[in-house]
Write an enzyme that holds these catalytic residues in place. Structure first.
Site, short mmCIF file in Angstrom:
data_model
loop_
_atom_site.label_atom_id
_atom_site.label_comp_id
_atom_site.label_asym_id
_atom_site.label_seq_id
_atom_site.Cartn_x
_atom_site.Cartn_y
_atom_site.Cartn_z
CE LYS A 135 -4.71 -1.76 1.18
NZ LYS A 135 -5.48 -2.68 2.01
CE LYS A 142 1.11 3.31 5.75
NZ LYS A 142 1.42 2.45 4.59
CB THR A 173 -0.89 0.01 1.26
OG1 THR A 173 -1.73 -1.15 1.22
CG2 THR A 173 -1.76 1.25 1.32
#
Lengths: 295, 295, 295, 295
Positions: free
Chosen positions: D169, D238, D93
Site C-alpha cells: 500500500k 504523511k 494505511t
C-alpha cells in the site's frame, strides 16, 4: 619580458596591470576599446587588432567563455597568426571539451600552450594574489612562471594535459556553488527556528568554515544583498553547466551539481539576471515561504 | 566551583578533564563504569548513580542522543531529583523537538537550563578549544561561563530559547555533511579527468576552502581512509535526520539534506557501520564506477 | 499518393510498410542499403541518394537524432533539393532547438513542414497503431492525414508551431522515464520487505497503473530482463537530455528529470550500453545492495 | 455473517455500507457519532464504545493513521477486549513498523489478524470496487474473503506476514505521488513551450498513461482545481513519510521519494492544507514562475 594580453574585463585588466607594474612590456587588445585606457596610462601599448598583440614571449588571454575563446582563436584564426616561439597562457574558465580541442589545435601548430585558470575575484586579482592552477608541459610553465607570479600568490602546477587545470577550476567552482547552497538551506532552517542567518553564519564562518569562500558568501546571504553581483547568476549557472558537461562526458553522476543547476534555474526563472549567484539563498527561503512568515 | 558531570564518552571525558584541571570539584557518573577511572585518577569523585552527581553549582551532561537523554532525565526521573539552585548544562546533540520538551520540563520544575552543544572532535575537546553554542537565560549562561571556558575557546550565546542552540548545532552538522558531499562529488569529477582527489583537494583546502572542516575531511577522502571513524557513519546519518526533522516541523524544504540522507543511506546499505561518514566519497566514486576504471 | 520515405530503422521500416500496404507509391532511401530490401519486396522503389526520394506529395523522414537530421537536411542540403509543393513530415525525436530551426528553414524556402513524432515501439508501428502528435499549419496536416492514418491509430493535432509536437514527444518520454524510476524505487522498497517486484508490480499494473507504459516496463523490471533492449539506455539518456535542454532554454526547473539523468548516467557508467533503459531498476536495487542481501 | 466495523470516515462508511447491503449483520462504532446515522438507517447497529463492536466473525477497522490505531487498539486496550475466535481485518494505511508491532500483539493474544489496506477513493469504495491487498494466514484470509468481496472487486493475497500488505500500500501511494510529480513537471515544460497542460495530458492519458491513477490526477492538474481535496495534501505528505520510514528501516535509498517529500513540504509551507496533493503541480509551475509569464 615582452608579452601580449587580450581580454580586458575586470579580471583581465587587473591581471594585465600587475604585469605592467612588474616592469614587463605589455601590449593589450580588447574587443571593445574602453578598458584599454587605464592600462595605456600605466604604460601598456594598445593595439587595434588581436593579432598585433601576439608578440614577444607570451600571449595571455582572459576571455569570457567558450564562445569568446572560439571566436577569437579558432573562428578568428588568431591561432594561425601565432609564432611557434610564443607561449599561449589561457586563463579563461572554459569547458573540458574545448580545453582538449585547444590543446590539440596548439599542438598541431607547434605552439606552446598553458591552461591557467585562476581562483579569486577582481580585488584579489588587483592585489596580485590569485591562485593560479596551471597545466601544460613543465618546461613551458617554468618559462612563464615569473610572469604568472606577478598575478598570483601561488601557482599550482597540475601536470601536462592542459584540460587538467580546467577541470580543477570547474570542480572548484562547483564546490563554491555547493558552499552557497549549504549556507542557503542551513540558514533557512535556523531562521525558521528563530536564529537569523547573520547570527548562524557568523558562528559557522568564524569556526569550522573560517575560509574565504564561506566568509565572502555568508556576508551576502546574511545581508540578503545580491546586487551588485560579485559573480553574476548567469555565470554561476554556466559554470555548473560546465561541471555537468564534464561529468556527462566521463559518466560521473553528480547529484549535488544537478541540485545546484535546478536551484540556479529557479533563480533565473524569476527573471533577474543581474544578481549574485548567492541569490540561491533567496530560492531556499522562498521554498519555505520564510519572508511571508516574517522570519 | 562544585559540579557534576554525566556522560563520559570520548567527548564528555575530555570536557570533564578540563573542568578538573581548572581546579573545579567534579563528581562524575557514567552508565558503564570504565570511563570513570582516568577521571578518578585526575581527582574526580566517582558516584554509582546519576542522582548523586546532581550537586553544587551545575550539572553538565554529554549523552549520546535523544534516547539516552530521555532515559536518564525523563524516564529515569533525574530531572525530578534536581535542586532548584542548580544549572543543568546539556551538551548533547539532540532533536529540536526534545530540546523544546526539555526546556518546558525544566521550566515546570523551576530548574535553570542551558542548551550548550559543542563543535569539535575529541582532540579539540581535550585541548579545551571547543566552540560552544549556548542558549538559555543570559544571567544563567553568565553563571556557568567560567566553567564553559575551561572547555571551549569560545562561547557563542544564542539567546533565551534553548532549542536555538540545538538548531544551530544541527544546521552546522548539516553543513559539514554538505562539505563532505561536495568534496566527494567534485573529486570524483577530477579523478575521472586524471587529477587525483589528493591533488585537487590540496589546492582547494589550501585556498578557498582553507578551513578546519574541509581540511580534516579532505585528508580522509584523499587517502580513502574511513577507519577508524572520527565521526561514525550512523551518527552522521542520525544528525542529518535531525536536520530533516527540524525542517519538517517548520516546513522548510531542504533538498540538499535529502540528498545527504540518501547518500548516507546508500553507504549504510553497504553494511559497514564502523566507518567515518566521509565514506560518502566512496559512494560518489562507486556511482561513477571509478575504482573499476582504475581512476 | 506518391511519397518518399527516408530513414529506415526499425520504426521507419514499419511505418513505410504501412504506407505501401495502403496502396501508396513509396520511394525509399536509407543511409545503409540493408533495410531497403524488405520494402522493395513489398513494392517500394529504392533510390541511391536521398534527393531522389523527394518527390510527389510528401516526404516522410524518420532519422535517429539531431545529428542525423542536420546531416541530411541542412549540411546535406536535402532541404534545398525540395520542391515547394511537397510536404515534409518529420517523425524524428529531436530537440526543441532544432525543431525551431527546421521550422524557420522550411519557411524560408516556402516548404510545408509538419513535425510528427510518434509514440509506440516497432511492433506498434508495424500494426499501424502509433499515436502521432502533429504540429504544422492545419491545412497541411489535413493534406497528409490520410497518409498518417496508415501508420497511426490516432493523430493528435497540436497547433501551428512545429516544435509543439516535439516538446510533447520529449515531455512524454520524460514521463516514461519517470514511470520506470517510480517502479524501480517502489519495487526496491517492497523487495526489502519481502514482496517480490513481480508480485508488487502485478498488483499495480492490474489496477491503478493499468496502462501500456507501466505494463510494458513492469514486465522487464519484474524479470530483470534488460536485453535485448526495447529502448536502449543511451537513447533514454539522450531523450532525458532533450527534456533538460528544452527546460533550460525556457528556465523550467525539472528536479525529477535531473534525477532521471543521474540514474541513467549511473547505469551508463557501469559500462553496458546495449541494455534497455529500464536498467534503472538495477541501479535502484544496487543503491540498496538488494542482490547482496538475496532480496 | 455478524461483524463489527470501527472507523467511519468517508472510506469506512462506504465499506461498511456494502457489508450491510450484502446482508451481513453489522455493528458500527465511530469516535464522533455523526457518521453512524446513515449506516443506522441502512440497518447497522450503533454502539457507544468500541469494545461493543467486537463481536461475531470479524472486526473491520478503517482508522486514519498510526496514532488513531495505537489509541484505539493498544493504548485504548481494544485488543485486550477481543475474543480469540474473531478475525481483525485492519484496512488502515499504517507504517510498516506499526504493522509489525500489531502482528506481534495479535499473535501474543492468539487473535487472527489480516492487514488489508485498500486502493481506491470513496466513490470506488461506495461502488464496492476497491482493490484490497491482504496479508495474513491463508486460512484466515479465506474466512473473511466473502466479506471483503462485498467491498472490493479484487482481493490480492500477499502472503502470511501482515506488513507485506502495508508495504505494498505504501509503495503504491508512493507511485501515485510520483505520477503526480511527473505530470506536474512534464506539463510545466510543455506550458513553457506553449502547449497547455490540458492538451498535453489529454494525449498522455489517452495513450501510454491511460490508467485510473493518471487520468484522475491529470484532470485536477489540467484544471488547476485543487479543492475540494480528493486526497488531502497532509495525507499525501504523511504517506510519502511512511515510504521514507519503511525505506530507512531497511536501508533502501529512494531519491524520488525524497524529491516528493520536498515538493510536498514546499506546498505545505505555502500554508494551505485543505487542498489535494496534486497541488504539487502548482509547486512545479511556481518554480518556473509560469503564472507570472502568463503560460
Amino acid at each position: 619580458m615582452k608579452v601580449g594580453f587580450i581580454g580586458l574585463g575586470a579580471m583581465g585588466s587587473a591581471m594585465a596591470s600587475n604585469l605592467i607594474k612588474a616592469g614587463h612590456e605589455v601590449t593589450v587588445w580588447n574587443r571593445s576599446p574602453g578598458p584599454t585606457e587605464p592600462l595605456a596610462s600605466l604604460g601598456a601599448k594598445v593595439v587595434k587588432t588581436a593579432d598585433r598583440a601576439v608578440l614577444g614571449d607570451a600571449l595571455f588571454s582572459m576571455l569570457a567563455n567558450d564562445q569568446a575563446v572560439r571566436d577569437v582563436f579558432l573562428a578568428g584564426r588568431l591561432l594561425d597568426a601565432m609564432d611557434k616561439g610564443i607561449v599561449h597562457v589561457n586563463h579563461a574558465t572554459i569547458s573540458v571539451a574545448l580545453a582538449k580541442e585547444l590543446a590539440a589545435e596548439h599542438a598541431k601548430r607547434g605552439i606552446d600552450y598553458v591552461a591557467a585558470p585562476v581562483f579569486g575575484r577582481p580585488d584579489v586579482a588587483a592585489a596580485g594574489k590569485l591562485n593560479i592552477v596551471a597545466a601544460g608541459r613543465p618546461g613551458v610553465i617554468e618559462r612563464v612562471r615569473p610572469l604568472l607570479e606577478t598575478m598570483g600568490s601561488r601557482i599550482w602546477p597540475l601536470g601536462d594535459a592542459p584540460e587538467r587545470a580546467n577541470v580543477v577550476k570547474i570542480a572548484g567552482n562547483f564546490m563554491l556553488g555547493a558552499a552557497i547552497e549549504s549556507m542557503a538551506e542551513a540558514s533557512a532552517l535556523t531562521r525558521a527556528h528563530g536564529v537569523s542567518a547573520a547570527d548562524f553564519l557568523e558562528v559557522m564562518t568564524s569556526t569550522l568554515f573560517a575560509s574565504p569562500a564561506f566568509q565572502g558568501y555568508a556576508k551576502l546571504i546574511a545581508e540578503q544583498r545580491y546586487t551588485p553581483a560579485g559573480f553574476a547568476l548567469p555565470l554561476g549557472y554556466k559554470d555548473i553547466g560546465l561541471a555537468l558537461s564534464a561529468a556527462d562526458a566521463t559518466r560521473v553522476p553528480l547529484p549535488l551539481a544537478s541540485l545546484l543547476h535546478d536551484s540556479l534555474l529557479e533563480a533565473l526563472s524569476a527573471g533577474d539576471e543581474d544578481v549574485d549567484w548567492s541569490i540561491m539563498a533567496q530560492v531556499a527561503a522562498r521554498r519555505a515561504h520564510l519572508d511571508e512568515r516574517k522570519l
